[in-house]
Design a protein around this motif. Structure first.
Motif: not given
Length: 205
Positions: A92-111
């Protein structure tokens, strides 16, 4: 593409927890569940109920994963060697959207999902617009140069609401991260307690 049709924070109230640790979560004001029966006295939950809640909580945390996608991710975790619950978290943490969220590129998982699907992200220099893309150890995920001045990005990077976990190595003023290692449950900064062991029981029953 799947889309979350219900209110984003309805899951918070259904679970009775602030899943994403956000200040605007309605749980901060009303801890009871949504709907006309939300304030009923809670009855004792069965083992199956606890397992189902654990699954719904983890699946819901990642925002846009369908039941079919989550089940497929679990099946992959179960096929792999080692601890199934730890494998599930790692996938789950290896998903690209999860990485983008964890990296603080965006404020939410939906974003994060939308940000990826709109083509603002590259992996090892190549554009990837699939949110479920599996990032590998050593891969570099970064925001495209022309997308770095977006208000959404600047706001997220400057936010003190979350910290970037140590399995991501930041570079280029925070606009780039390297996926250093696949995390275990203890490494992931969930604001609430996740119980993937109960999810293993759910799918095994």
């Amino acid at each position: 593409m799947s889309k979350r049709h219900s209110a984003k924070y309805k899951l918070d109230r259904a679970m009775g927890e602030n899943l994403w640790g956000r200040a605007k979560s309605p749980v901060n004001k009303r801890s009871y569940g949504p709907g006309q029966h939300g304030q009923r006295r809670k009855s004792k939950v069965s083992d199956f109920g606890l397992q189902l809640k654990a699954k719904q909580k983890l699946k819901g945390y990642y925002g846009n994963i369908t039941e079919k996608q989550f089940a497929a991710t679990y099946a992959e975790a179960d096929r792999r060697k080692g601890n199934t619950s730890e494998n599930l978290i790692g996938l789950l943490e290896s998903r690209l959207d999860a990485i983008v969220y964890r990296a603080k590129f965006v404020p939410t998982v939906w974003a994060a999902r939308q940000f990826v699907s709109h083509g603002h992200v590259t992996v090892n220099g190549k554009k990837v617009d699939i949110a479920s893309y599996r990032v590998k150890t050593g891969d570099v995920v970064e925001i495209k140069e022309k997308s770095r001045n977006m208000a959404l990005v600047l706001e997220a990077l400057q936010s003190g609401e979350r910290d970037v976990p140590d399995y991501l190595e930041q570079a280029d003023r925070g606009f780039s991260v390297r996926y250093v290692r696949v995390p275990e449950l203890a490494d992931v900064p969930y604001p609430v307690k996740m119980e993937p062991n109960l999810i293993v029981e759910y799918y095994s029953s």
